[in-house]
Motif scaffolding. Structure first.
Motif, PDB file in Angstrom:
ATOM      1  N   GLU A  95       1.094  34.910  46.632  1.00 30.11           N
ATOM      2  CA  GLU A  95       0.084  34.062  47.252  1.00 30.11           C
ATOM      3  C   GLU A  95      -0.329  34.613  48.620  1.00 30.11           C
ATOM      4  N   VAL A  96       0.652  35.088  49.385  1.00 30.33           N
ATOM      5  CA  VAL A  96       0.361  35.638  50.704  1.00 30.33           C
ATOM      6  C   VAL A  96      -0.362  36.976  50.584  1.00 30.33           C
ATOM      7  N   LEU A  97       0.085  37.844  49.696  1.00 30.80           N
ATOM      8  CA  LEU A  97      -0.574  39.142  49.526  1.00 30.80           C
ATOM      9  C   LEU A  97      -2.009  38.978  49.032  1.00 30.80           C
ATOM     10  N   GLU A  98      -2.213  38.018  48.164  1.00 25.61           N
ATOM     11  CA  GLU A  98      -3.567  37.754  47.671  1.00 25.61           C
ATOM     12  C   GLU A  98      -4.463  37.271  48.804  1.00 25.61           C
ATOM     13  N   ALA A  99      -3.928  36.433  49.682  1.00 28.25           N
ATOM     14  CA  ALA A  99      -4.696  35.967  50.838  1.00 28.25           C
ATOM     15  C   ALA A  99      -5.052  37.115  51.774  1.00 28.25           C
ATOM     16  N   ALA A 100      -4.200  38.157  51.779  1.00 30.83           N
ATOM     17  CA  ALA A 100      -4.467  39.334  52.614  1.00 30.83           C
ATOM     18  C   ALA A 100      -5.455  40.296  51.965  1.00 30.83           C
TER      19      ALA A 100
END
Length: 350
Positions: free
Chosen positions: A194-199
């Motif tokens: 979820e965090v990598l996708e947001a990045a």
């Protein structure tokens, strides 16, 4: 011989335990007339080498098997199945709850689809170093996680932690801004993804033992995984850069040695005492060996010509802020008592 390898070879000095069928024992040595029990211990990590070297998670599993067998005079035999040879990496929790596997060294976050609260054990930006991770074992958050696991069919015997690194083709990833447009990554768990996708990353989900082939075939441009997995699966052969976790880690993951409640209940009180005693004695070694894997991974990557960089405090804080806005927020909203677990985790060691 390096000190790390010397220590590990000292830890694994006995042969693999014999493989016995579950049976009753009418008589014997120190085990007396207790039923002889075989525990099938499954994990995804490569098997321990003939020289006693290997991934600390596999080493602890083998050491556990040997010590339990010896101290019980064979009334408990632990049959170890490494490298996902018995059950696929992501299916070990289900195998434990349906009775086909007794124990595992298992990343709890792999089972977050069954138990969403398990995502707390791989929450990006929550733990930055080994000291904070180890504090869970004596803090309220550790008690809460142990209660959750037992409510859902398994019992933690030995806490094991791994830090989170970035291993990539091309330039290193240190801050969220280093995620390149179109980059496809593996994130180790739903919260991390979820965090990598947001990045800005595209996501492909797969377990640690499938990373090498995914990098080799171009399915992945980079991964976030542990130092132990990086060298155990020889990722140095497929990457150009490595963001070490010596100073700060993007995440920490709990890979505890667990036993199913059903299998635990099959043990006599005396057998349970033996298993618990061995687990408590191995706990400090499990912590120490994870840190050693981290140091060894950096050395191996440098020797292989991979560019090695560190994540400083400022970069970690960028990842932590992005994590709070995404993974932490959704966890608190979708998981019962999610905010309480986050609060307990942040207070660990206080």
């Amino acid at each position: 011989m390096t000190p790390t390898l010397t220590l590990r070879r000292a830890l694994v000095c006995l042969p693999l335990v014999s493989l016995l069928a579950l049976t009753a024992c009418g008589s014997g040595g120190g085990g007396g007339a207790e039923d002889a029990v075989t525990l099938r211990l499954s994990h995804q990590w490569p098997d321990v080498g003939v020289d006693g070297d290997g991934d600390h998670r596999a080493l602890i599993a083998q050491r556990f098997a040997e010590e339990v067998s010896e101290r019980s005079d064979g009334s408990i035999e632990v049959q170890v199945y490494p490298n996902a040879s018995l059950v696929k990496a992501t299916e070990q929790y289900s195998a434990m709850t349906n009775g086909s596997v007794d124990a595992s060294v298992f990343p709890l976050s792999y089972a977050a689809g069954h138990v969403p609260a398990f995502d707390i054990t791989l929450m990006p930006g929550l733990i930055r170093n080994h000291e904070q991770a180890e504090a869970w074992g004596t803090s309220t958050i550790g008690e809460s996680v142990e209660e959750i696991t037992e409510e859902h069919g398994v019992k933690i015997l030995i806490w094991m932690w791994g830090s989170g690194i970035f291993a990539t083709k091309g330039d290193p990833i240190v801050t969220p801004d280093d995620i390149r447009p179109g980059m496809v990554m593996r994130g180790a768990g739903g919260a991390t993804e979820e965090v990598l996708e947001a990045a800005g990353a595209g996501i492909t989900s797969l377990p640690s033992n499938e990373i090498y082939s995914a990098l080799q075939t171009g399915v992945l441009d980079g991964v976030s995984t542990s130092p132990s997995s990086t060298i155990s699966f020889n990722l140095q052969e497929q990457i150009d850069s490595y963001t070490a976790s010596t100073e700060n880690s993007f995440w920490f993951i709990a890979n505890p040695l667990i036993i199913s409640n059903e299998s635990w209940d099959k043990l006599s009180p005396e057998q349970q005492d033996i298993v618990q005693s061995v687990s408590e004695e191995l706990q400090p070694e499990a912590y120490a060996m994870a840190s050693e894997d981290e140091t060894e991974a950096t050395a191996v990557l440098k020797e292989s010509g991979v560019e090695v960089v560190e994540m400083d405090d400022a970069a970690f804080e960028q990842w932590q802020e992005l994590s709070k806005e995404t993974a932490w927020k959704s966890f608190a909203e979708r998981v019962e008592d999610g905010q309480r677990l986050l609060d307990e985790a942040q207070s660990a060691g206080d």
